[in-house]
Design a protein around this motif. Structure first.
Motif, PDB file in Angstrom:
ATOM      1  N   THR A 125      50.523  52.292  28.199  1.00  0.00           N
ATOM      2  CA  THR A 125      50.341  53.343  29.215  1.00  0.00           C
ATOM      3  C   THR A 125      50.679  52.760  30.584  1.00  0.00           C
ATOM      4  N   GLY A 126      50.115  51.570  30.828  1.00  0.00           N
ATOM      5  CA  GLY A 126      50.486  50.786  32.011  1.00  0.00           C
ATOM      6  C   GLY A 126      51.307  49.586  31.550  1.00  0.00           C
ATOM      7  N   CYS A 127      51.491  48.635  32.455  1.00  0.00           N
ATOM      8  CA  CYS A 127      52.278  47.439  32.149  1.00  0.00           C
ATOM      9  C   CYS A 127      51.474  46.236  32.634  1.00  0.00           C
ATOM     10  N   PHE A 128      51.289  45.230  31.776  1.00  0.00           N
ATOM     11  CA  PHE A 128      50.378  44.144  32.130  1.00  0.00           C
ATOM     12  C   PHE A 128      51.001  42.795  31.788  1.00  0.00           C
ATOM     13  N   LEU A 129      51.235  42.028  32.839  1.00  0.00           N
ATOM     14  CA  LEU A 129      51.823  40.697  32.686  1.00  0.00           C
ATOM     15  C   LEU A 129      50.732  39.658  32.898  1.00  0.00           C
ATOM     16  N   LEU A 130      50.440  38.882  31.862  1.00  0.00           N
ATOM     17  CA  LEU A 130      49.400  37.847  31.938  1.00  0.00           C
ATOM     18  C   LEU A 130      50.007  36.473  31.711  1.00  0.00           C
ATOM     19  N   LYS A 131      49.543  35.517  32.516  1.00  0.00           N
ATOM     20  CA  LYS A 131      50.003  34.134  32.385  1.00  0.00           C
ATOM     21  C   LYS A 131      48.794  33.229  32.231  1.00  0.00           C
ATOM     22  N   ASN A 132      48.767  32.474  31.165  1.00  0.00           N
ATOM     23  CA  ASN A 132      47.678  31.535  30.910  1.00  0.00           C
ATOM     24  C   ASN A 132      47.714  30.430  31.968  1.00  0.00           C
ATOM     25  N   VAL A 133      46.576  30.219  32.670  1.00  0.00           N
ATOM     26  CA  VAL A 133      46.528  29.160  33.693  1.00  0.00           C
ATOM     27  C   VAL A 133      45.545  28.045  33.318  1.00  0.00           C
ATOM     28  N   GLY A 134      45.035  28.097  32.059  1.00  0.00           N
ATOM     29  CA  GLY A 134      44.170  27.008  31.596  1.00  0.00           C
ATOM     30  C   GLY A 134      42.698  27.240  31.873  1.00  0.00           C
ATOM     31  N   THR A 135      41.932  26.160  31.915  1.00  0.00           N
ATOM     32  CA  THR A 135      40.469  26.262  31.961  1.00  0.00           C
ATOM     33  C   THR A 135      39.881  26.332  33.371  1.00  0.00           C
ATOM     34  N   LYS A 136      40.761  26.328  34.388  1.00  0.00           N
ATOM     35  CA  LYS A 136      40.270  26.487  35.776  1.00  0.00           C
ATOM     36  C   LYS A 136      40.905  27.741  36.377  1.00  0.00           C
ATOM     37  N   PRO A 137      40.089  28.641  36.936  1.00  0.00           N
ATOM     38  CA  PRO A 137      40.667  29.866  37.504  1.00  0.00           C
ATOM     39  C   PRO A 137      41.578  29.566  38.696  1.00  0.00           C
ATOM     40  N   VAL A 138      42.705  30.246  38.760  1.00  0.00           N
ATOM     41  CA  VAL A 138      43.650  30.118  39.878  1.00  0.00           C
ATOM     42  C   VAL A 138      43.617  31.420  40.663  1.00  0.00           C
ATOM     43  N   MET A 139      43.388  31.335  41.967  1.00  0.00           N
ATOM     44  CA  MET A 139      43.367  32.540  42.808  1.00  0.00           C
ATOM     45  C   MET A 139      44.770  32.818  43.353  1.00  0.00           C
ATOM     46  N   SER A 140      45.134  34.081  43.363  1.00  0.00           N
ATOM     47  CA  SER A 140      46.480  34.466  43.791  1.00  0.00           C
ATOM     48  C   SER A 140      46.529  34.742  45.282  1.00  0.00           C
ATOM     49  N   ASP A 141      47.639  34.359  45.900  1.00  0.00           N
ATOM     50  CA  ASP A 141      47.899  34.727  47.302  1.00  0.00           C
ATOM     51  C   ASP A 141      48.892  35.886  47.383  1.00  0.00           C
ATOM     52  N   HIS A 142      49.293  36.417  46.221  1.00  0.00           N
ATOM     53  CA  HIS A 142      50.362  37.422  46.207  1.00  0.00           C
ATOM     54  C   HIS A 142      49.983  38.685  45.429  1.00  0.00           C
ATOM     55  N   GLY A 143      48.711  39.047  45.497  1.00  0.00           N
ATOM     56  CA  GLY A 143      48.298  40.340  44.961  1.00  0.00           C
ATOM     57  C   GLY A 143      48.040  40.397  43.462  1.00  0.00           C
ATOM     58  N   LEU A 144      47.950  39.224  42.811  1.00  0.00           N
ATOM     59  CA  LEU A 144      47.634  39.232  41.378  1.00  0.00           C
ATOM     60  C   LEU A 144      46.132  39.074  41.175  1.00  0.00           C
ATOM     61  N   LEU A 145      45.676  39.431  39.985  1.00  0.00           N
ATOM     62  CA  LEU A 145      44.259  39.303  39.654  1.00  0.00           C
ATOM     63  C   LEU A 145      44.024  37.987  38.933  1.00  0.00           C
ATOM     64  N   THR A 146      42.819  37.438  39.097  1.00  0.00           N
ATOM     65  CA  THR A 146      42.399  36.294  38.286  1.00  0.00           C
ATOM     66  C   THR A 146      41.412  36.846  37.274  1.00  0.00           C
ATOM     67  N   THR A 147      41.681  36.615  35.998  1.00  0.00           N
ATOM     68  CA  THR A 147      40.865  37.239  34.965  1.00  0.00           C
ATOM     69  C   THR A 147      40.577  36.236  33.859  1.00  0.00           C
TER      70      THR A 147
END
Length: 567
Positions: free
Chosen positions: A293-315
């Motif tokens: 229905t929507g479009c969802f691009l997820l990238k595995n960043v490992g065991t430490k959360p990475v915060m985005s500076d470009h409008g992405l979510l950290t989940t």
């Protein structure tokens, strides 16, 4: 006869099976996999009705959602029996679901207290603006350090707040300690493990991380966040890992799926996390894009959360066991992908079936300068702009419905490109190819367009049900079930199809620049504060831009009907 004998002789070879409930925005599926080979043996699908009571509102009936699960389980069990496959070989069930969609029900009666408010719903826009206005510097990222998310209509906390403020039944049930809140996974697990007779009220870390009430560092509900939204913690489900036994199925013996009683529900993942697992993106840096229905691009960043500076979510990507570490992902979410096809079919009537869109677009092979920004629910990543609205521009007298169909497919690809650009900027590592899945990937023209617009290869697995596969893997690998190994050397090699870019990068960049221009035209369309007409009703003509928008839309609809009639 031969088919039956073959099935019968195969039966001994099958070994343990694992099932998955895949409850999406537009349909529900029940699928059964072979735990040793990951082969899909049988499945059934039922469409879900969406209702739109007011402009921007999107609802679904929680009882219809539950009933669709029973129907899918029954029909799949029937099909397995016809294939001579023993249902008792099913050792576990996983659940994957549309995320953020919010349900409140009465724990004594088991009845929903209102329709499910779907993730796309925009009714909470004024609530969101009120919340942002009370933050220091009117900052929509005020809670991001804890949640990984901006304050947006997208997430569950604001939907739950709206229900508590506007639905008397919900308000009363909260006061009398009868209310239970959950996303779709919680509602299904509670109902399927007994409901009002001892049902298990839980969710997993991936679904919890989409509520804005969950701290992605402590991996639990956050008292300060709950206080910020003024939500009592007692109505929240218990947060568990994505792979453990939550409870046992309790199904009426009258149903064909009755034999599933006693089987553990042992996997739970939000749909996008499930697709990441199903695509086997277990390494840091691996990514997948799901076209639903929507479009969802997820990238595995490992065991430490990475915060985005470009409008992405950290989940939270997944936590595959109580004692296993949580893995995180950067996510880009697009509200409207497959939904644009439904809109062209149901609202404009320029196609009769979804499959017709590909042929229509292929007939012309170009949008002829027409650009379509389907910002029906505002714009999600990387803009997070709720005031944006849908726009079609670059029209000429030559434009026809085939060009519009092509522009709709391009819109899905351009939105993915914007997210991929943001992801590359955040991580500093450019993806060399994009793994894809979801219903829209059966559209080969879309996949080729995606490769052309990204200028990198697009890789599609031959078995498209990766979301359900991810839930089945989590369920089968759970402690106490252990019929599915997630060790890298045991994972079956997935066969896939590869789409290589076929246009030169200069042309791709030119089209992308035009798209960006169209996006700017769609911005700041809706007025920020709704204007009351005196009796607390909001008038859609209360803002001049919106009045023009409504009239423009009417002309556009009439024009589209005329164009359709000319073909």
């Amino acid at each position: 006869m031969n088919g039956t004998m073959a099935a019968s002789s195969n039966r001994i070879m099958l070994g343990p099976l694992v099932a998955a409930i895949d409850q999406g925005t537009s349909s529900t599926r029940f699928l059964v996999f072979n735990a040793k080979t990951a082969e899909l043996l049988s499945h059934h699908q039922v469409e879900i009705k969406q209702s739109f009571p007011k402009e921007g509102w999107v609802e679904e009936d929680p009882k219809e959602i539950l009933q669709s699960v029973y129907e899918c389980m029954d029909r799949t069990c029937e099909k397995l029996t016809q294939l001579n496959i023993d249902i008792s070989n099913i050792k576990a069930v996983g659940v994957t679901n549309q995320r953020e969609t919010t349900i409140v029900w009465d724990k004594d009666t088991g009845e929903p207290l209102y329709n499910a408010i779907v993730w796309l719903d925009l009714r909470t826009q004024s609530t969101v603006e009120r919340l942002i206005n009370k933050t220091p510097g009117r900052n929509k990222n005020h809670l991001k350090h804890k949640t990984g998310l901006p304050i947006s209509t997208y997430f569950s906390a604001v939907k739950l707040r709206w229900l508590m403020d506007n639905v008397e039944k919900v308000h009363e049930a909260v006061l009398s300690h009868r209310a239970m809140f959950g996303t779709v996974d919680s509602w299904l697990i509670w109902c399927l493990t007994g409901g009002k007779k001892g049902g298990v009220h839980c969710t997993d870390v991936t679904n919890a991380s989409r509520t804005m009430l969950f701290n992605i560092h402590t991996m639990d509900w956050d008292p300060e966040l709950c206080k910020y939204f003024d939500i009592p913690m007692e109505i929240l489900p218990k947060v568990r890992s994505s792979s453990e036994i939550y409870g046992l199925m309790k199904i009426s013996s009258k149903l064909k799926s009755g034999p599933l009683t006693g089987i553990p529900i042992s996997g739970c993942l939000g749909d996008q996390s499930a697709a990441l697992v199903g695509q086997m993106c277990f390494k840091d840096g691996q990514a997948k894009n799901t076209y639903g229905t929507g479009c969802f691009l997820l990238k595995n960043v490992g065991t430490k959360p990475v915060m985005s500076d470009h409008g992405l979510l950290t989940t939270v990507a997944y936590k595959l066991g109580r004692d296993k570490p949580a893995c995180y992902a950067l996510e880009g979410s697009v509200a409207i992908a497959g939904a644009v096809v439904r809109w062209l079919k149901d609202n404009l009537g320029i196609i009769q079936t979804s499959t017709e869109l590909e042929q229509l677009a292929a007939d012309v092979g170009t949008s002829y300068g027409c650009y379509f920004v389907p910002a029906f629910s505002g714009l999600y990543a990387p803009y997070w702009e709720p005031s944006a609205r849908g726009i079609i521009c670059g029209l000429t007298q030559f434009t026809n419905r085939s060009h519009l169909a092509f522009a709709a497919l391009e819109a899905v690809c351009f939105q993915t490109r914007e997210i991929l650009d943001a992801m590359n900027q955040d991580s500093g590592i450019h993806l060399s190819q994009l793994q894809v899945d979801g219903g829209m990937t059966s559209n080969r023209l879309l996949m080729q367009l995606q490769a052309d617009i990204l200028c990198i290869p697009v890789v599609k697995p031959s078995m498209p049900e990766t979301t359900a596969l991810g839930a089945a893997m989590a369920a089968g690998a759970a402690e106490g079930v252990s019929v599915w190994s997630l060790n890298p050397e045991d994972l079956t090699e997935v066969t896939s199809e590869r789409f290589e870019p076929q246009i030169n990068p200069e042309e791709s960049e030119l089209r992308y620049a035009r798209w960006k221009k169209a996006v700017q035209r769609a911005m700041n369309w809706e007025t920020t504060e709704p204007v009351s007409n005196g009796n607390e009703e909001t008038s859609i003509f209360s803002s001049v831009p919106l009045g023009f928008y409504i009239l423009g839309s009417m002309f556009m609809l009439i024009g589209a009907k005329y164009i359709a009639g000319q073909k």
